[in-house]
Enzyme design. Structure first.
Site, mmCIF file in Angstrom:
data_model
loop_
_atom_site.group_PDB
_atom_site.id
_atom_site.type_symbol
_atom_site.label_atom_id
_atom_site.label_comp_id
_atom_site.label_asym_id
_atom_site.label_seq_id
_atom_site.Cartn_x
_atom_site.Cartn_y
_atom_site.Cartn_z
ATOM 1 N N LYS A 1 0.788 -42.803 9.862
ATOM 2 C CA LYS A 1 -0.552 -42.213 9.945
ATOM 3 C C LYS A 1 -0.667 -40.981 9.049
ATOM 4 C CE LYS A 1 -0.600 -41.349 14.393
ATOM 5 N NZ LYS A 1 0.742 -41.812 14.795
ATOM 6 N N ARG B 1 -5.748 -39.939 21.726
ATOM 7 C CA ARG B 1 -4.485 -40.520 22.189
ATOM 8 C C ARG B 1 -4.587 -41.083 23.602
ATOM 9 N NH1 ARG B 1 -0.896 -37.613 18.540
ATOM 10 N NH2 ARG B 1 1.243 -38.293 18.731
ATOM 11 N N ARG C 1 15.030 -41.402 9.155
ATOM 12 C CA ARG C 1 14.904 -41.047 7.737
ATOM 13 C C ARG C 1 14.101 -39.746 7.598
ATOM 14 N NH1 ARG C 1 11.945 -45.318 5.060
ATOM 15 N NH2 ARG C 1 13.017 -46.636 6.554
ATOM 16 N N ARG D 1 10.846 -31.030 12.662
ATOM 17 C CA ARG D 1 10.049 -31.193 13.882
ATOM 18 C C ARG D 1 10.953 -31.326 15.087
ATOM 19 N NH1 ARG D 1 5.047 -35.280 13.249
ATOM 20 N NH2 ARG D 1 5.443 -35.273 15.487
ATOM 21 N N ARG E 1 8.194 -40.740 23.438
ATOM 22 C CA ARG E 1 6.886 -40.779 22.767
ATOM 23 C C ARG E 1 6.389 -42.210 22.622
ATOM 24 N NH1 ARG E 1 7.615 -37.934 17.400
ATOM 25 N NH2 ARG E 1 5.351 -37.805 17.310
HETATM 26 P P1 AMP Z 1 1.929 -35.961 16.238
HETATM 27 O O1 AMP Z 1 2.200 -34.979 15.168
HETATM 28 O O2 AMP Z 1 0.575 -36.595 16.113
HETATM 29 O O3 AMP Z 1 3.023 -36.985 16.405
HETATM 30 O O4 AMP Z 1 1.872 -35.152 17.604
HETATM 31 C C1 AMP Z 1 3.001 -34.428 18.087
HETATM 32 C C2 AMP Z 1 2.833 -34.095 19.568
HETATM 33 O O5 AMP Z 1 1.654 -33.285 19.743
HETATM 34 C C3 AMP Z 1 2.595 -35.286 20.477
HETATM 35 O O6 AMP Z 1 3.806 -35.918 20.859
HETATM 36 C C4 AMP Z 1 1.884 -34.629 21.650
HETATM 37 O O7 AMP Z 1 2.793 -33.915 22.467
HETATM 38 C C5 AMP Z 1 0.995 -33.612 20.959
HETATM 39 N N1 AMP Z 1 -0.327 -34.173 20.611
HETATM 40 C C6 AMP Z 1 -0.844 -34.374 19.367
HETATM 41 N N2 AMP Z 1 -2.070 -34.905 19.424
HETATM 42 C C7 AMP Z 1 -2.343 -35.050 20.736
HETATM 43 C C8 AMP Z 1 -3.458 -35.570 21.460
HETATM 44 N N3 AMP Z 1 -4.541 -36.051 20.822
HETATM 45 N N4 AMP Z 1 -3.394 -35.572 22.810
HETATM 46 C C9 AMP Z 1 -2.311 -35.096 23.467
HETATM 47 N N5 AMP Z 1 -1.225 -34.602 22.858
HETATM 48 C C10 AMP Z 1 -1.235 -34.576 21.501
#
Ligand code: AMP
Length: 200
Positions: free
Chosen positions: A13, A88, A126, A135, A146
């Site tokens: 994404k 989400r 990777r 991260r 996740r």
């Molecule tokens: P990402 O960078 O999109 O993988 O998001 C990293 C983490 O941020 C996720 O595992 C959640 O803990 C939190 N997060 C990001 N976007 C959302 C969302 N829309 N709703 C809830 N938690 C979020």
């Protein structure tokens, strides 16, 4: 151009969102990036979010809807945006439908990047190698959590948009340029190809 990219962690994404920013002159709205920035800045929301993110769980819907609502009001969204990591949950998707309706905006597409879960772990490994584990949630155990959260809470979001007739699926396991071309084909379908920048 206003769109949503859906897909589990590691589906690509972020890569595609950045590419869409370059090619279509829209902004990337990554809620994960926003939360990481808030955490780095040490805000109250950021501190609470960091603990949740480190466990691989979801930040509460009301917090996320507030974050995205404020972000959508910023002038740089006027040209269009790609949502990456939001919504989400179905509750977030419903809230977004309401928010956009109040702002008089529609969505051009919701694109799901479908992937083979077994391949995701090696993709994330990777990413850890390339970024030096930048991260905190790029960790095999957190990734499993996740993915479970994705299956339980985010996969139904695809069904929500499928029900509205605007979901399109792209095979996210293909090479990046092939995925990009498949997305472009969806976005330019029945529209002027000129919407994509020639210099992209
Ligand atoms: P990402 O960078 O999109 O993988 O998001 C990293 C983490 O941020 C996720 O595992 C959640 O803990 C939190 N997060 C990001 N976007 C959302 C969302 N829309 N709703 C809830 N938690 C979020």
């Amino acid at each position: 151009m206003r769109l949503i990219l859906l897909g589990p962690p590691g589906a690509g994404k972020g890569t595609q969102a950045q590419r869409l920013v370059r090619d279509y002159g829209i902004v990337q709205l990554s809620t994960g990036d926003m939360l990481r920035a808030a955490a780095a800045a040490g805000t109250e929301v950021g501190k609470r979010a960091k603990a949740i993110m480190d466990r691989g769980e979801l930040v509460p819907d009301d917090v996320m809807v507030e974050v995205i609502s404020e972000r959508l009001d910023r002038p740089d969204c006027a040209n269009g945006f790609v949502l990456d990591g939001f919504p989400r949950t179905v509750a977030q998707a419903e809230a977004l439908t309401g928010l956009l309706a109040r702002k008089g905006l529609g969505l051009d597409a919701v694109i799901e990047l479908s992937v083979d879960e077994n391949a995701l772990l090696s993709r994330i490994e990777r990413r850890i190698a390339e970024t030096g584990g930048a991260r905190a949630d790029d960790d095999p155990e957190v990734l499993k959590k996740r993915l479970a959260v994705y299956r339980a809470q985010t996969a139904p979001v695809a069904d929500y948009y499928r029900g509205k007739g605007i979901l399109r699926s792209v095979d996210g396991m293909q090479e990046i340029p092939v995925v990009s071309a498949a997305i472009d084909a969806i976005l330019t379908q029945g529209k002027e190809p000129a919407r994509k920048r020639a210099d992209g």
